[in-house]
Design an enzyme around this catalytic site. Structure first.
Site, short mmCIF file in Angstrom:
data_model
loop_
_atom_site.label_atom_id
_atom_site.label_comp_id
_atom_site.label_asym_id
_atom_site.label_seq_id
_atom_site.Cartn_x
_atom_site.Cartn_y
_atom_site.Cartn_z
N GLU A 270 -20.67 -143.69 -35.86
CA GLU A 270 -20.60 -142.49 -36.85
C GLU A 270 -21.41 -142.71 -37.71
O GLU A 270 -21.38 -142.37 -38.87
CB GLU A 270 -19.09 -142.85 -37.25
CG GLU A 270 -18.08 -142.68 -36.37
CD GLU A 270 -16.39 -142.77 -36.75
OE1 GLU A 270 -16.26 -143.23 -37.96
OE2 GLU A 270 -15.68 -142.27 -36.24
N ASP A 349 -8.96 -144.10 -31.31
CA ASP A 349 -8.92 -144.03 -32.58
C ASP A 349 -7.45 -144.06 -33.49
O ASP A 349 -7.20 -143.03 -34.07
CB ASP A 349 -9.96 -142.98 -33.15
CG ASP A 349 -10.35 -143.49 -34.67
OD1 ASP A 349 -10.04 -144.30 -35.32
OD2 ASP A 349 -11.13 -142.38 -35.33
N GLU A 377 -3.51 -143.00 -41.09
CA GLU A 377 -4.50 -141.96 -40.85
C GLU A 377 -3.88 -140.88 -39.88
O GLU A 377 -3.78 -139.53 -40.22
CB GLU A 377 -5.94 -142.44 -40.49
CG GLU A 377 -6.90 -141.24 -40.15
CD GLU A 377 -8.19 -141.70 -39.86
OE1 GLU A 377 -8.56 -142.91 -39.81
OE2 GLU A 377 -9.26 -140.93 -39.64
O1 GCW Z 1 -10.58 -143.26 -37.60
C1 GCW Z 1 -11.86 -143.16 -38.05
C2 GCW Z 1 -12.04 -142.56 -39.32
C3 GCW Z 1 -13.01 -143.01 -40.20
C4 GCW Z 1 -13.58 -144.42 -40.31
C5 GCW Z 1 -13.69 -144.83 -38.79
C6 GCW Z 1 -13.79 -146.33 -38.38
C7 GCW Z 1 -14.34 -145.96 -41.88
O2 GCW Z 1 -11.52 -141.41 -39.54
O3 GCW Z 1 -12.91 -142.49 -41.51
O4 GCW Z 1 -14.59 -144.86 -40.99
O5 GCW Z 1 -12.44 -144.28 -37.95
O6 GCW Z 1 -12.95 -147.25 -38.07
O7 GCW Z 1 -14.85 -146.83 -38.66
#
Ligand code: GCW
Length: 651
Positions: A270, A349, A377
């Site tokens: 990311e 995720d 989240e």
């Molecule tokens: O779930 C996603 C999140 C990001 C997060 C990423 C991760 C810290 O939306 O905000 O970043 O995973 O785990 O690195």
């Protein structure tokens, strides 16, 4: 609520009443040293509340003693000889854990059969990772994916002055067995990068407080640190200057924090920098940091969350779920001793339902940590009650090689949770979200524990022995309820882009993030079979590869994760997929409404502030659940044209 300079906060699962059985007794504390002093402080305080006292000699009813008992640092013996109870440990940390064990037992510690029990944590490292920024980030706020206010550690651009609250936090963590904390976000921004070097003193202050409760401090660092902090032109892990720079940085860290735990790294993920830029592998990257930490016994936690976040949604050959395995399985055996691969529990995720990641069990020669997300989240953002104990337990008891083989909990070296805590007076926003933090700690201590036993423990400590109406049932079923009214049958997402709260069925359908459901007029789901799909199912060994490969044997709850099926496909439950979607969405809302009713019944039973906070959250949960129901049902009705068998309102 307790008060310190930094504001008021809830006692969570350690209210005064939880200490009665210890506090009324004559208690002896024997031993010296930092953490023993924390135990002594506890004993003095609780005895002060209830009229017991700290005593020496033979008159004690409870003896907490450090001695030569030949146990590991964190182990303790709990003994009851018919009259007196005792805890014996080799050092302060074991003693502290033993003390909280007695607190959990309450009067039960002082009755029943004569016994001597050894207690040891199954996993040596039980860590919470804070995604806290020092500075407030323009998009993410201070705590990335934080739903409980600002950071407990950082305020106004620096380490907080009010360590009373950090101390109270450390105490809560230790009381459920957590022994490591990473104090900053894995997305390391410019300000936070400097915690490694010129701002290490602030980290040391926090570490000083956490240490009192046996907790070691870890830091998230940027892979590009040699460039952004060191002024080098490269961060190539095989470059001699880069390695020397890291060795020097680590030396500085250990001068400030002699018991520093190590680094957490999100690399090539990311947008974070990583070894790929230099044509190096993730083992090269992790091993370089492991080498720098090795002289001091530190560990690098290297995250396996590496995937292409700039995918073309038109491209059906790329599957984000495959990414972690594809990147890391070939590296098995290449990681240094001081490197731990930190793997999200599912391949995507932190969705409400995912299969267990095929990485867990595929790298027999690699130490790994399982990462779960206590911060909610994708599970209601601490506005919805969603107790994640059963989800985590399913992961930890999953057997990657089949019934005869070991469980994930047995294979893992460590368990890590993304923290759900902020500077909110209730710590976690929703007061019931405290149960997730507690449950995490207890499952990390014993991954095979029945999560419902842990829930009972939490309820008893938090609320006492009184009648809590349907609260236990509410929480026990809250994950299942959330799953019912959100994305169906393992397909995931369908959330609003960006903040991820609330429904948007196509929110990520045409995005670069690799998170699609492929609904059309005939059916829905992602074909991840080897025969006709992305091949993801083939990343599992036997028996799971074949279980997931076929529509017939794939469990219902994961059907749309692994297969694209027509709406009329009949599930093992006997329902069609479309009718399942309708039914679960109506049921999920009914369960949310029932949860709100149960909470309303606790007025006057739980304290007023907690009640009010919960009541406000349950209002929102019901509103949001209805929104999910109506959007998801309408979407699939419009796509499929299939009416609800029961003729309920769909828009
Ligand atoms: O779930 C996603 C999140 C990001 C997060 C990423 C991760 C810290 O939306 O905000 O970043 O995973 O785990 O690195």
């Amino acid at each position: 609520m307790s008060s310190v300079s930094g504001g008021r906060f809830d006692a969570a699962w350690l209210p005064v009443e939880a200490f009665r059985a210890v506090g009324v007794r004559r208690v002896g504390v024997r031993g010296e040293g930092g953490v023993v002093e924390s135990v002594r402080r506890e004993v003095r305080e609780v005895c002060g509340w209830f009229g017991g006292r700290e005593v020496g000699g033979g008159e004690a009813e409870l003896v907490l003693e450090v001695g030569e008992v030949g146990l590991g640092d964190e182990e303790f013996l709990f003994e009851f000889d018919g009259e007196r109870a005792g805890v014996r440990a080799s050092g302060g940390v074991g003693l502290l854990y033993g003390f909280f064990h007695v607190v959990r037992l309450g009067e039960g510690a002082f009755e029943g059969p004569v016994r001597s029990e050894l207690h040891s944590p199954a996993l040596p490292l039980r860590m919470v990772d804070h995604w806290d920024n020092v500075a407030v980030h323009p998009v993410m706020g201070q705590v990335e994916r934080g739903y409980a206010g600002g950071s407990v550690f950082w305020a106004d651009g620096e380490a907080r002055g009010d360590f009373g609250r950090v101390r109270a936090y450390a105490r809560l963590l230790a009381s459920c067995g957590i022994n490591a904390v990473a104090v900053n976000n894995v997305n390391v921004h410019a300000v936070e990068a400097r915690l490694l070097t010129e701002r290490i003193g602030e980290v040391a202050q926090i570490a000083g407080v956490l240490r009192e409760y046996g907790i070691r401090t870890h830091l998230s660092v940027t892979f590009a640190a040699p460039i952004v902090l060191g002024g080098l032109t490269t961060a190539d892990p095989l470059d001699a200057d880069v390695r020397e720079w890291w060795a020097g940085a680590v030396r500085g860290v250990y001068e400030a924090i002699p018991d520093f735990g190590g680094f957490v790294v999100k690399a090539d993920s990311e947008g974070q920098p990583g070894p790929f830029a230099y044509g190096r592998s993730h083992a090269d990257g992790a091993n370089m940091l492991a080498a720098a930490l090795a002289p001091y016994g530190g560990t690098v936690h290297w995250r396996a969350f590496v995937y292409d976040h700039r995918q073309d949604w038109r491209d059906r050959t790329t599957d984000r779920a495959r990414a972690a395995y594809d990147h890391f399985a070939p590296l098995d055996g290449e990681f240094a001793e001081g490197a731990v691969l930190q793997v999200k529990h599912g391949p995507m995720d932190f969705q409400v339902r995912e299969p267990v990641s095929p990485v867990l069990g595929a790298l027999p020669r690699t130490r790994f940590a399982v990462e779960v997300q206590a911060t909610q989240e994708y599970t209601g953002q601490q506005r919805h009650a969603c107790w994640l104990g059963p989800m985590w337990s399913e992961v930890l008891t999953f057997r990657p090689h089949g019934e005869q083989g070991p469980s994930v909990g047995e294979l893992a070296s460590e368990l890590v949770a993304v923290s759900n805590v902020g500077d909110d007076p209730f710590w976690t926003g929703h007061p019931l979200a405290q149960a997730n933090l507690y449950t995490f700690g207890r499952l990390a201590w014993q991954p095979s524990a029945d999560p419902l036993d842990v829930l009972d423990e939490w309820l008893r400590l938090t609320f006492g022995d009184g009648d809590l109406g349907g609260l236990r049932t509410l929480l026990a079923g809250s994950w299942a309820a959330y799953e019912k009214y959100t994305a169906p049958l393992g397909v995931g997402f369908m959330v609003q882009p960006g903040h991820h709260y609330g429904p948007s069925v196509d929110g990520y359908e045409y995005s670069p993030w690799g998170t699609y459901h492929f609904a059309d007029r005939d059916g829905v789901g992602v074909d991840r079979s080897v025969a006709t799909g992305t091949g993801y199912a083939g990343q599992y060994g036997p028996p799971w590869a074949s279980v997931y490969e076929s529509v017939e044997s794939c469990p219902d709850e994961l059907l749309l994760f692994f297969h694209h099926v027509p709406y009329g496909h009949v599930l093992k439950s006997g329902k069609t997929v479309i009718q399942h979607i309708y039914d679960t969405h109506f049921e999920g809302v009914e369960e949310a409404e029932e949860a709100r009713r149960v909470w309303a019944g606790l007025k006057g039973v739980v304290d007023a502030e907690r009640f009010a906070r919960g009541a406000e959250r349950f209002e929102e949960q019901v509103r949001s659940a209805r929104e999910w129901r109506d959007q998801v049902n309408s979407y699939f009705f419009r796509k499929s044209g299939v009416p609800d068998e029961r003729g309920r309102v769909i828009y």
